[in-house]
Structure formats: structure tokens, C-alpha cells
Design a protein around this motif. Sequence first.
Motif, PDB file in Angstrom:
ATOM      1  N   CYS A  26      -8.829 -21.657  14.358  1.00 31.89           N
ATOM      2  CA  CYS A  26      -8.793 -22.370  13.079  1.00 31.89           C
ATOM      3  C   CYS A  26      -9.575 -23.681  13.122  1.00 31.89           C
ATOM      4  O   CYS A  26      -9.900 -24.238  12.074  1.00 31.89           O
ATOM      5  N   LEU A  27      -9.870 -24.185  14.319  1.00 27.86           N
ATOM      6  CA  LEU A  27     -10.622 -25.433  14.447  1.00 27.86           C
ATOM      7  C   LEU A  27     -12.114 -25.205  14.631  1.00 27.86           C
ATOM      8  O   LEU A  27     -12.908 -26.142  14.555  1.00 27.86           O
ATOM      9  N   TYR A 146      -0.376 -32.452  14.207  1.00 25.63           N
ATOM     10  CA  TYR A 146       0.691 -31.778  13.470  1.00 25.63           C
ATOM     11  C   TYR A 146       1.560 -31.003  14.455  1.00 25.63           C
ATOM     12  O   TYR A 146       1.048 -30.375  15.383  1.00 25.63           O
ATOM     13  N   SER A 157      -1.286 -29.203  16.765  1.00 24.19           N
ATOM     14  CA  SER A 157      -2.704 -29.025  16.457  1.00 24.19           C
ATOM     15  C   SER A 157      -3.226 -30.219  15.672  1.00 24.19           C
ATOM     16  O   SER A 157      -2.472 -30.910  14.983  1.00 24.19           O
ATOM     17  N   SER A 158      -4.528 -30.431  15.760  1.00 22.36           N
ATOM     18  CA  SER A 158      -5.175 -31.475  14.965  1.00 22.36           C
ATOM     19  C   SER A 158      -5.272 -31.088  13.495  1.00 22.36           C
ATOM     20  O   SER A 158      -5.563 -31.945  12.656  1.00 22.36           O
ATOM     21  N   GLU A 159      -5.051 -29.809  13.192  1.00 24.50           N
ATOM     22  CA  GLU A 159      -5.062 -29.339  11.810  1.00 24.50           C
ATOM     23  C   GLU A 159      -3.809 -28.507  11.549  1.00 24.50           C
ATOM     24  O   GLU A 159      -3.474 -27.625  12.355  1.00 24.50           O
ATOM     25  N   LYS A 161      -3.340 -26.174   9.533  1.00 26.12           N
ATOM     26  CA  LYS A 161      -3.568 -24.752   9.266  1.00 26.12           C
ATOM     27  C   LYS A 161      -3.501 -23.900  10.527  1.00 26.12           C
ATOM     28  O   LYS A 161      -3.288 -22.690  10.448  1.00 26.12           O
ATOM     29  N   SER A 162      -3.673 -24.523  11.707  1.00 19.64           N
ATOM     30  CA  SER A 162      -3.506 -23.769  12.951  1.00 19.64           C
ATOM     31  C   SER A 162      -2.071 -23.285  13.093  1.00 19.64           C
ATOM     32  O   SER A 162      -1.810 -22.168  13.538  1.00 19.64           O
TER      33      SER A 162
END
Length: 224
Positions: A26-27, A146, A157-159, A161-162
Motif C-alpha cells: 500500500c506504500l 497509524y 504503518s505510515s499510512e 490504508k495499510s
Amino acid sequence: MPGIVGIIGAGNPKESANVHQQMLGCLLHEPFYVSGNYVNETLGLNLGWVAHERSFSDCNPIWNETKDICLIFSGEDFTDNAEIDQLKAKGHTFAADKASYLVHWYEELGLEFIGRLNGCFSGVLVDLRKQSVVLFNDRYGLNRIYCHEHDGRLYFSSEAKSILKVFPGLRRLDLKGVAEVFSCGCVLQDRTLYPEITLLPSGSRWEFKAGKIDKSRYFKPDSW
């Protein structure tokens, strides 16, 4: 975007590897990103990173000379060159224009080195001597991480959505968070738009050791 993802906690190694790869994917928004993984089944650890090629953090995983301390780092650090030179004077070898000197700061200062960093960053430190894992971020929480805890494991994760990718049941909005976005421009108190996903608090230093988590903070604004 560049960042880090990971799973910390005991579980099925094959299942963890599959979930971890989905999170990392996702990243990977651009073909020119560089990425990699570090897995330690003994510690129940699956880590991944994405970075811009030739950037400050394009040197992961960062090992010390004896290969018993590993650092995964994302972001920037603007330490004074004189302090970096002190590490060289003590016999450490590294590329001064990369994040590789940071692991040697840990060797010299222990976990106190995190409070010495100057920049926007997040990272994971793995100490094989102590069998410990430390997740940390910058003192302002600008480099977001997150988090979601499930069955005794931490997914981060940094996002967001991961996490949503591997836990589709979390895809629902927190109405309080939505209201705060419209009224304040952001979600408050380390919460997110998703009720079961939180932000790693600013200035955090979460240490995982022997199945326990010490959720401490190395910096609080009231220290000023």
C-alpha cells in the motif's frame, strides 16, 4: 509515500508474512521507490520500509558493526556535524550523509539518543542483545504512525490504508472524528477518522520485550 510498516507480536509466521506484504504494498505508489523487509520470527517481528532512492533513509536496514543492533528509519535528522564527527572519533564507521550513523548513537547513548534527534521521523530499533523492539517517532508526531492492536499484536504503518487493507472491517468512520475535521481541521487526541485505528502519540518510545509493551514517551511539551 515513503514510510514504514510492521507487525509486532507472536503469530503464524507465514500468515504474518502475507499480511505484512499486503501492508507494504500500500506504500509502494511509484516504481522509483526502493523498499525492503526485515523479519525476525523469534521476536515475532515483520518490518518493511519504503524510501526515495538516494534519500537520507535509503540505507535500511541499518546495522551496527557487530550485527546485533538493527535500525529501520524513515524521515530526516538534522544533527550538527560536530556531533556526528564525535561518533567517527570513537571508531564508528558510517556514511555521514545517510541515516547509518543513528544506530551508533544508540550504542553510545542507549534509548536517550531518540530525544537528541532533530527532524521529522519514525523508526524501529531492534536490539538482539536485549531481545527488545522499540517503535518511536519525532517529538511533534509529524511523521505519523497509524496503529491497530489485535489479538495481542500491534499493526502499524505510515499510512492508515495499510491497516485498512488487511482489516477491512475497520472501514467505518468515527463521527466525532469527522466533526473535528470540519470544526478544527484535524482529528484530536491521537485519534483518527477510524474508531479502532489510533496515532502513535508524539514523542513516543514504545518498547516491546518478553511479550510486554512499555508505552512511554521521551518528550512532553510541559518539559519546556
